[in-house]
Write a protein that holds these residues in place. Structure first.
Motif, PDB file in Angstrom:
ATOM      1  N   MET A 150     -14.728   1.299  26.213  1.00  0.00           N
ATOM      2  CA  MET A 150     -14.391   2.264  27.251  1.00  0.00           C
ATOM      3  C   MET A 150     -13.577   1.575  28.337  1.00  0.00           C
ATOM      4  SD  MET A 150     -16.557   4.903  29.619  1.00  0.00           S
ATOM      5  CE  MET A 150     -16.720   6.014  28.277  1.00  0.00           C
ATOM      6  N   ILE A 151     -12.582   2.273  28.821  1.00  0.00           N
ATOM      7  CA  ILE A 151     -11.768   1.792  29.936  1.00  0.00           C
ATOM      8  C   ILE A 151     -12.375   2.323  31.226  1.00  0.00           C
ATOM      9  CG2 ILE A 151      -9.533   2.081  31.077  1.00  0.00           C
ATOM     10  CD1 ILE A 151      -8.216   1.946  28.394  1.00  0.00           C
ATOM     11  N   LYS A 152     -12.433   1.470  32.232  1.00  0.00           N
ATOM     12  CA  LYS A 152     -12.960   1.876  33.535  1.00  0.00           C
ATOM     13  C   LYS A 152     -11.853   1.788  34.575  1.00  0.00           C
ATOM     14  CE  LYS A 152     -16.398   1.157  36.982  1.00  0.00           C
ATOM     15  NZ  LYS A 152     -17.767   1.027  37.235  1.00  0.00           N
ATOM     16  N   ILE A 153     -11.608   2.909  35.254  1.00  0.00           N
ATOM     17  CA  ILE A 153     -10.619   2.976  36.330  1.00  0.00           C
ATOM     18  C   ILE A 153     -11.363   3.267  37.625  1.00  0.00           C
ATOM     19  CG2 ILE A 153      -8.570   4.136  37.230  1.00  0.00           C
ATOM     20  CD1 ILE A 153      -8.074   5.149  34.366  1.00  0.00           C
ATOM     21  N   THR A 154     -11.122   2.439  38.631  1.00  0.00           N
ATOM     22  CA  THR A 154     -11.716   2.652  39.943  1.00  0.00           C
ATOM     23  C   THR A 154     -10.586   2.769  40.952  1.00  0.00           C
ATOM     24  OG1 THR A 154     -13.595   1.275  39.292  1.00  0.00           O
ATOM     25  CG2 THR A 154     -13.354   1.770  41.639  1.00  0.00           C
ATOM     26  N   VAL A 155     -10.576   3.872  41.700  1.00  0.00           N
ATOM     27  CA  VAL A 155      -9.541   4.120  42.696  1.00  0.00           C
ATOM     28  C   VAL A 155     -10.171   3.979  44.075  1.00  0.00           C
ATOM     29  CG1 VAL A 155      -7.867   5.782  43.595  1.00  0.00           C
ATOM     30  CG2 VAL A 155      -8.374   5.730  41.145  1.00  0.00           C
ATOM     31  N   CYS A 156      -9.527   3.190  44.934  1.00  0.00           N
ATOM     32  CA  CYS A 156     -10.016   3.054  46.302  1.00  0.00           C
ATOM     33  C   CYS A 156      -9.819   4.376  47.032  1.00  0.00           C
ATOM     34  CB  CYS A 156      -9.276   1.939  47.027  1.00  0.00           C
ATOM     35  SG  CYS A 156      -9.851   1.745  48.739  1.00  0.00           S
ATOM     36  N   ILE A 157     -10.884   4.821  47.688  1.00  0.00           N
ATOM     37  CA  ILE A 157     -10.802   6.051  48.478  1.00  0.00           C
ATOM     38  C   ILE A 157     -11.110   5.763  49.945  1.00  0.00           C
ATOM     39  CG2 ILE A 157     -11.222   7.637  46.560  1.00  0.00           C
ATOM     40  CD1 ILE A 157     -14.184   7.711  47.476  1.00  0.00           C
ATOM     41  N   GLY A 158     -11.004   4.482  50.324  1.00  0.00           N
ATOM     42  CA  GLY A 158     -11.182   4.098  51.723  1.00  0.00           C
ATOM     43  C   GLY A 158     -10.089   4.706  52.579  1.00  0.00           C
ATOM     44  N   SER A 159     -10.242   4.591  53.894  1.00  0.00           N
ATOM     45  CA  SER A 159      -9.340   5.291  54.813  1.00  0.00           C
ATOM     46  C   SER A 159      -7.876   4.896  54.641  1.00  0.00           C
ATOM     47  CB  SER A 159      -9.789   5.092  56.257  1.00  0.00           C
ATOM     48  OG  SER A 159      -9.847   3.716  56.570  1.00  0.00           O
ATOM     49  N   SER A 160      -7.576   3.625  54.482  1.00  0.00           N
ATOM     50  CA  SER A 160      -6.183   3.201  54.324  1.00  0.00           C
ATOM     51  C   SER A 160      -5.577   3.763  53.038  1.00  0.00           C
ATOM     52  CB  SER A 160      -6.096   1.673  54.334  1.00  0.00           C
ATOM     53  OG  SER A 160      -4.767   1.255  54.145  1.00  0.00           O
ATOM     54  N   CYS A 161      -6.298   3.654  51.944  1.00  0.00           N
ATOM     55  CA  CYS A 161      -5.792   4.176  50.666  1.00  0.00           C
ATOM     56  C   CYS A 161      -5.753   5.697  50.665  1.00  0.00           C
ATOM     57  CB  CYS A 161      -6.627   3.635  49.506  1.00  0.00           C
ATOM     58  SG  CYS A 161      -6.317   1.882  49.168  1.00  0.00           S
ATOM     59  N   ASN A 210       0.708   6.082  31.469  1.00  0.00           N
ATOM     60  CA  ASN A 210       1.378   5.868  30.176  1.00  0.00           C
ATOM     61  C   ASN A 210       1.452   4.394  29.798  1.00  0.00           C
ATOM     62  OD1 ASN A 210       1.851   8.621  29.760  1.00  0.00           O
ATOM     63  ND2 ASN A 210       3.759   8.544  30.902  1.00  0.00           N
ATOM     64  N   ASP A 211       1.848   3.559  30.748  1.00  0.00           N
ATOM     65  CA  ASP A 211       2.079   2.140  30.453  1.00  0.00           C
ATOM     66  C   ASP A 211       0.792   1.339  30.318  1.00  0.00           C
ATOM     67  OD1 ASP A 211       4.744   2.762  30.652  1.00  0.00           O
ATOM     68  OD2 ASP A 211       5.080   1.648  32.517  1.00  0.00           O
ATOM     69  N   GLU A 212      -0.207   1.660  31.094  1.00  0.00           N
ATOM     70  CA  GLU A 212      -1.410   0.831  31.120  1.00  0.00           C
ATOM     71  C   GLU A 212      -2.587   1.445  30.351  1.00  0.00           C
ATOM     72  OE1 GLU A 212      -1.398  -2.219  32.126  1.00  0.00           O
ATOM     73  OE2 GLU A 212       0.595  -2.142  33.019  1.00  0.00           O
ATOM     74  N   ILE A 213      -2.870   2.698  30.601  1.00  0.00           N
ATOM     75  CA  ILE A 213      -4.058   3.302  29.987  1.00  0.00           C
ATOM     76  C   ILE A 213      -3.802   3.674  28.533  1.00  0.00           C
ATOM     77  CG2 ILE A 213      -5.693   5.211  30.136  1.00  0.00           C
ATOM     78  CD1 ILE A 213      -5.060   5.105  33.233  1.00  0.00           C
ATOM     79  N   LEU A 214      -2.745   4.445  28.290  1.00  0.00           N
ATOM     80  CA  LEU A 214      -2.465   4.840  26.903  1.00  0.00           C
ATOM     81  C   LEU A 214      -2.168   3.626  26.034  1.00  0.00           C
ATOM     82  CD1 LEU A 214      -0.371   8.115  27.302  1.00  0.00           C
ATOM     83  CD2 LEU A 214      -2.819   7.865  26.805  1.00  0.00           C
ATOM     84  N   ARG A 215      -1.459   2.662  26.575  1.00  0.00           N
ATOM     85  CA  ARG A 215      -1.143   1.448  25.813  1.00  0.00           C
ATOM     86  C   ARG A 215      -2.426   0.717  25.403  1.00  0.00           C
ATOM     87  NH1 ARG A 215      -0.920  -3.822  27.154  1.00  0.00           N
ATOM     88  NH2 ARG A 215      -1.077  -3.386  29.376  1.00  0.00           N
ATOM     89  N   ARG A 216      -3.392   0.625  26.296  1.00  0.00           N
ATOM     90  CA  ARG A 216      -4.651  -0.071  25.973  1.00  0.00           C
ATOM     91  C   ARG A 216      -5.485   0.704  24.962  1.00  0.00           C
ATOM     92  NH1 ARG A 216      -5.978  -3.680  30.917  1.00  0.00           N
ATOM     93  NH2 ARG A 216      -3.969  -3.579  31.981  1.00  0.00           N
TER      94      ARG A 216
END
Length: 82
Positions: A1-12, A73-79
């Motif tokens: 399984m691929i795990k993606i974590t997106v920062c949701i802090g105030s700056s991001c 496309n480049d990172e997730i689908l490729r993996r």
């Protein structure tokens, strides 16, 4: 399984993290990958000056909302389909 974590802090958040999360969710649904990719949010990941911080497994990327489809496309689908 691929795990993606997106920062949701105030700056991001100000740089478009919500748009990135929404786009990634759409792409996962469109490509029927909800069972193969775990998408989550996190507060500050200590890369505030570089754009929205996105961690793919253990690799850090800095994205803007317009980079999201290319990243998918480049990172997730490729993996998943190499």
């Amino acid at each position: 399984m691929i795990k993606i974590t997106v920062c949701i802090g105030s700056s991001c958040h100000l740089k478009g993290s919500r748009e990135i999360v929404n786009s990634l969710e759409e792409f996962l649904i469109t490509h029927n990958l909800k069972d193969e990719v775990e998408l989550s949010g996190s507060f500050c990941m200590d890369h505030c000056m570089e754009g929205v911080c996105v961690k793919l497994n253990n690799q850090i990327f800095s994205l803007t909302p317009r980079d999201t489809e290319k990243f998918f496309n480049d990172e997730i689908l490729r993996r998943l389909y190499k």
